[in-house]
Design a protein around this motif. Structure first.
Motif, PDB file in Angstrom:
ATOM      1  N   VAL A  83      -4.375  -2.643  -7.061  1.00  0.00           N
ATOM      2  CA  VAL A  83      -2.956  -2.292  -7.168  1.00  0.00           C
ATOM      3  C   VAL A  83      -2.099  -3.004  -6.120  1.00  0.00           C
ATOM      4  O   VAL A  83      -0.987  -3.451  -6.422  1.00  0.00           O
ATOM      5  CB  VAL A  83      -2.772  -0.761  -7.039  1.00  0.00           C
ATOM      6  CG1 VAL A  83      -1.285  -0.392  -7.065  1.00  0.00           C
ATOM      7  CG2 VAL A  83      -3.529  -0.043  -8.142  1.00  0.00           C
ATOM      8  N   ALA A  84      -2.639  -3.115  -4.899  1.00  0.00           N
ATOM      9  CA  ALA A  84      -1.827  -3.651  -3.798  1.00  0.00           C
ATOM     10  C   ALA A  84      -2.320  -4.997  -3.282  1.00  0.00           C
ATOM     11  O   ALA A  84      -1.839  -5.467  -2.252  1.00  0.00           O
ATOM     12  CB  ALA A  84      -1.786  -2.633  -2.656  1.00  0.00           C
ATOM     13  N   GLN A  85      -3.288  -5.596  -3.977  1.00  0.00           N
ATOM     14  CA  GLN A  85      -3.815  -6.910  -3.590  1.00  0.00           C
ATOM     15  C   GLN A  85      -4.169  -6.960  -2.103  1.00  0.00           C
ATOM     16  O   GLN A  85      -3.845  -7.895  -1.380  1.00  0.00           O
ATOM     17  CB  GLN A  85      -2.801  -8.027  -3.905  1.00  0.00           C
ATOM     18  CG  GLN A  85      -2.462  -8.189  -5.373  1.00  0.00           C
ATOM     19  CD  GLN A  85      -1.425  -7.164  -5.824  1.00  0.00           C
ATOM     20  OE1 GLN A  85      -0.361  -7.041  -5.227  1.00  0.00           O
ATOM     21  NE2 GLN A  85      -1.725  -6.429  -6.889  1.00  0.00           N
ATOM     22  N   LEU A  92       0.817  -1.215   0.000  1.00  0.00           N
ATOM     23  CA  LEU A  92       0.000   0.000   0.000  1.00  0.00           C
ATOM     24  C   LEU A  92       0.852   1.267   0.000  1.00  0.00           C
ATOM     25  O   LEU A  92       0.376   2.339  -0.384  1.00  0.00           O
ATOM     26  CB  LEU A  92      -0.930   0.013   1.215  1.00  0.00           C
ATOM     27  CG  LEU A  92      -2.081  -1.002   1.197  1.00  0.00           C
ATOM     28  CD1 LEU A  92      -2.738  -1.082   2.568  1.00  0.00           C
ATOM     29  CD2 LEU A  92      -3.115  -0.626   0.137  1.00  0.00           C
ATOM     30  N   ALA A  93       2.098   1.142   0.420  1.00  0.00           N
ATOM     31  CA  ALA A  93       2.983   2.309   0.458  1.00  0.00           C
ATOM     32  C   ALA A  93       3.269   2.855  -0.933  1.00  0.00           C
ATOM     33  O   ALA A  93       3.823   3.946  -1.072  1.00  0.00           O
ATOM     34  CB  ALA A  93       4.287   1.945   1.171  1.00  0.00           C
ATOM     35  N   VAL A  94       2.889   2.118  -1.965  1.00  0.00           N
ATOM     36  CA  VAL A  94       3.079   2.597  -3.334  1.00  0.00           C
ATOM     37  C   VAL A  94       2.210   3.817  -3.612  1.00  0.00           C
ATOM     38  O   VAL A  94       2.527   4.639  -4.483  1.00  0.00           O
ATOM     39  CB  VAL A  94       2.765   1.478  -4.350  1.00  0.00           C
ATOM     40  CG1 VAL A  94       1.276   1.169  -4.378  1.00  0.00           C
ATOM     41  CG2 VAL A  94       3.261   1.842  -5.740  1.00  0.00           C
ATOM     42  N   PHE A  95       1.111   3.974  -2.859  1.00  0.00           N
ATOM     43  CA  PHE A  95       0.224   5.127  -3.058  1.00  0.00           C
ATOM     44  C   PHE A  95       0.842   6.367  -2.413  1.00  0.00           C
ATOM     45  O   PHE A  95       1.074   6.397  -1.205  1.00  0.00           O
ATOM     46  CB  PHE A  95      -1.149   4.867  -2.442  1.00  0.00           C
ATOM     47  CG  PHE A  95      -1.946   3.787  -3.138  1.00  0.00           C
ATOM     48  CD1 PHE A  95      -2.520   4.033  -4.373  1.00  0.00           C
ATOM     49  CD2 PHE A  95      -2.113   2.542  -2.552  1.00  0.00           C
ATOM     50  CE1 PHE A  95      -3.254   3.048  -5.028  1.00  0.00           C
ATOM     51  CE2 PHE A  95      -2.839   1.552  -3.184  1.00  0.00           C
ATOM     52  CZ  PHE A  95      -3.414   1.803  -4.433  1.00  0.00           C
ATOM     53  N   ASP A 152      -4.018   9.623  -0.912  1.00  0.00           N
ATOM     54  CA  ASP A 152      -5.124   8.797  -0.427  1.00  0.00           C
ATOM     55  C   ASP A 152      -5.644   7.898  -1.548  1.00  0.00           C
ATOM     56  O   ASP A 152      -5.497   8.209  -2.740  1.00  0.00           O
ATOM     57  CB  ASP A 152      -6.244   9.681   0.108  1.00  0.00           C
ATOM     58  CG  ASP A 152      -5.811  10.472   1.335  1.00  0.00           C
ATOM     59  OD1 ASP A 152      -4.707  10.214   1.842  1.00  0.00           O
ATOM     60  OD2 ASP A 152      -6.570  11.338   1.776  1.00  0.00           O
ATOM     61  N   PHE A 153      -6.282   6.800  -1.169  1.00  0.00           N
ATOM     62  CA  PHE A 153      -6.700   5.817  -2.166  1.00  0.00           C
ATOM     63  C   PHE A 153      -8.009   5.160  -1.767  1.00  0.00           C
ATOM     64  O   PHE A 153      -8.424   5.198  -0.606  1.00  0.00           O
ATOM     65  CB  PHE A 153      -5.618   4.746  -2.331  1.00  0.00           C
ATOM     66  CG  PHE A 153      -5.196   4.093  -1.029  1.00  0.00           C
ATOM     67  CD1 PHE A 153      -5.845   2.959  -0.557  1.00  0.00           C
ATOM     68  CD2 PHE A 153      -4.164   4.636  -0.265  1.00  0.00           C
ATOM     69  CE1 PHE A 153      -5.473   2.362   0.647  1.00  0.00           C
ATOM     70  CE2 PHE A 153      -3.782   4.046   0.936  1.00  0.00           C
ATOM     71  CZ  PHE A 153      -4.438   2.910   1.395  1.00  0.00           C
ATOM     72  N   THR A 154      -8.675   4.568  -2.745  1.00  0.00           N
ATOM     73  CA  THR A 154      -9.937   3.878  -2.493  1.00  0.00           C
ATOM     74  C   THR A 154      -9.680   2.406  -2.182  1.00  0.00           C
ATOM     75  O   THR A 154      -8.597   1.867  -2.456  1.00  0.00           O
ATOM     76  CB  THR A 154     -10.863   3.952  -3.713  1.00  0.00           C
ATOM     77  OG1 THR A 154     -10.248   3.224  -4.793  1.00  0.00           O
ATOM     78  CG2 THR A 154     -11.107   5.398  -4.135  1.00  0.00           C
ATOM     79  N   ALA A 155     -10.691   1.752  -1.635  1.00  0.00           N
ATOM     80  CA  ALA A 155     -10.589   0.314  -1.360  1.00  0.00           C
ATOM     81  C   ALA A 155     -10.430  -0.468  -2.659  1.00  0.00           C
ATOM     82  O   ALA A 155      -9.718  -1.483  -2.705  1.00  0.00           O
ATOM     83  CB  ALA A 155     -11.814  -0.147  -0.586  1.00  0.00           C
ATOM     84  N   VAL A 156     -11.095   0.018  -3.709  1.00  0.00           N
ATOM     85  CA  VAL A 156     -10.983  -0.655  -5.011  1.00  0.00           C
ATOM     86  C   VAL A 156      -9.553  -0.580  -5.523  1.00  0.00           C
ATOM     87  O   VAL A 156      -8.984  -1.579  -5.999  1.00  0.00           O
ATOM     88  CB  VAL A 156     -11.949  -0.022  -6.030  1.00  0.00           C
ATOM     89  CG1 VAL A 156     -11.708  -0.607  -7.423  1.00  0.00           C
ATOM     90  CG2 VAL A 156     -13.395  -0.250  -5.601  1.00  0.00           C
ATOM     91  N   SER A 157      -8.927   0.583  -5.416  1.00  0.00           N
ATOM     92  CA  SER A 157      -7.537   0.731  -5.851  1.00  0.00           C
ATOM     93  C   SER A 157      -6.609  -0.144  -5.020  1.00  0.00           C
ATOM     94  O   SER A 157      -5.667  -0.733  -5.550  1.00  0.00           O
ATOM     95  CB  SER A 157      -7.106   2.197  -5.736  1.00  0.00           C
ATOM     96  OG  SER A 157      -7.868   3.027  -6.599  1.00  0.00           O
ATOM     97  N   ALA A 158      -6.894  -0.220  -3.727  1.00  0.00           N
ATOM     98  CA  ALA A 158      -6.060  -1.049  -2.849  1.00  0.00           C
ATOM     99  C   ALA A 158      -6.084  -2.505  -3.279  1.00  0.00           C
ATOM    100  O   ALA A 158      -5.056  -3.193  -3.273  1.00  0.00           O
ATOM    101  CB  ALA A 158      -6.538  -0.921  -1.408  1.00  0.00           C
TER     102      ALA A 158
END
Length: 334
Positions: free
Chosen positions: A292-294, A277-280, A283-289
């Motif tokens: 992108v970050a599985q 998640l540190a790649v973001f 701020d990010f959405t749950a969908v992006s998490a």
């Protein structure tokens, strides 16, 4: 009144609204435990100590700080460990043939005192159950608890702390954070900040989102560096924020130590999620998490419970503190 609270050498700034709310809670008949939750370095212990000191006159049997950080997390013996730690602070004699918990409850049930239980985050449901047992059996014993981990909400009143100038009800312009930096810097530098320097200090405080410990560590660096030099290095390196002062607890002597003490309590699965998640950078959405970050919603919630993520209900976005992001990016490599 008897107590073992540490001496206060520095003024406490801000948190007036939450202080008042905590006092109101503790003033209620049969008050449930009050639990302060937040990331390491956010000021839980200091706030709890200030509240406790302001209530000394209310407890005939005293106000007692109990450090729980060294108690081993063990579902079988954990409650005994907590009971022994409290008994040690209260100087209670041990009687063979009776459990530590029962001896403690028997002692407390006719006492009027405040217990400040500091560092509850690593303890399990067994430890949480002991809090409820004390509350149920000891009507005039008040519990003020600090934890990096969110506890069972049924246990008591939970308050989440954020950085100075970053939580609802605090000054939103960062004035408190800058004042904290100035006050701590004054211990090393007698010259007041110029207006230009104050703007740089505001930038420093913004980089750490008002985290009190980070601000104090940065202010300590002014012994040998200008605020401009500190700000430039902080932009790419939080390793620099550390202290060797003897009166600073080991777990608070650097931001790296603060992060690692939280990191080591995560499962391998959650460590991987946090690092990904540190790649973001924002701020990010749950969908992006998930894409992108599985990382699933359940894993996001688990990290939030450890005060390593925050969720904004208004925007629907997840937030990772920049200090957490910095060390999480490097944790797996280390």
């Amino acid at each position: 009144m008897p107590h073992n609270l540490p001496s206060i050498y520095n003024p406490f700034l801000g948190r007036q609204a939450i202080q008042q709310i905590i006092h109101v809670c503790l003033d209620q008949p049969r008050c449930k435990p009050v639990i302060l939750v937040g990331s390491g370095g956010i000021g839980k212990t200091r706030l709890a100590t200030v509240v406790a000191r302001n209530r000394l006159h209310l407890y005939p049997d005293g106000v007692w700080l109990v450090n729980l950080t060294d108690i081993a997390s063990d579902a079988v013996y954990e409650s005994d460990g907590i009971a022994n730690a409290i008994a040690s602070v209260l100087d209670l004699p041990y009687r063979e043939g009776v459990s530590s918990v029962e001896q403690l409850l028997a002692h407390l049930e006719d006492r009027a005192l405040l217990l400040l239980l500091d560092g509850f985050e690593h303890l399990s449901k067994e430890g949480e159950a002991l809090l409820s047992r004390i509350w149920l059996r000891c009507p005039d014993v008040h519990l003020l608890v600090t934890s990096r981990r969110v506890l069972d909400e049924r246990i008591g009143h939970m308050f989440v702390l954020y950085g100075l100038g970053c939580s609802k009800g605090e000054e939103g312009d960062g004035a408190l954070a800058v004042s904290l930096f100035e006050e701590r810097r004054a211990q090393y530098q007698w010259m007041p900040l110029s207006e230009e320097e104050r703007r740089v200090v505001y930038r420093i405080c913004s980089m750490v989102e008002g985290m009190p410990l980070a601000i104090e560590l940065a202010a300590g660096l002014t012994v040998k560096r200008t605020v401009q030099e500190i700000a430039i290095q902080m932009a790419s390196d939080f390793y620099m924020l550390e202290s060797s002062l003897w009166d600073v607890p080991v777990r608070h002597r650097s931001l790296q130590a603060v992060f690692e003490s939280s990191w080591c309590r995560l499962s391998v699965e959650l460590q991987g999620c946090l690092a990904r998640l540190a790649v973001f950078s924002d701020d990010f959405t749950a969908v992006s998490a998930e894409q992108v970050a599985q990382t699933t919603r359940q894993q996001l919630a688990a990290l939030q419970k450890h005060s390593l993520l925050a969720f904004n209900k208004l925007t629907g976005l997840w937030h990772m503190h920049p200090i957490v992001r910095f060390f999480a990016e490097r944790a797996l490599d280390g």
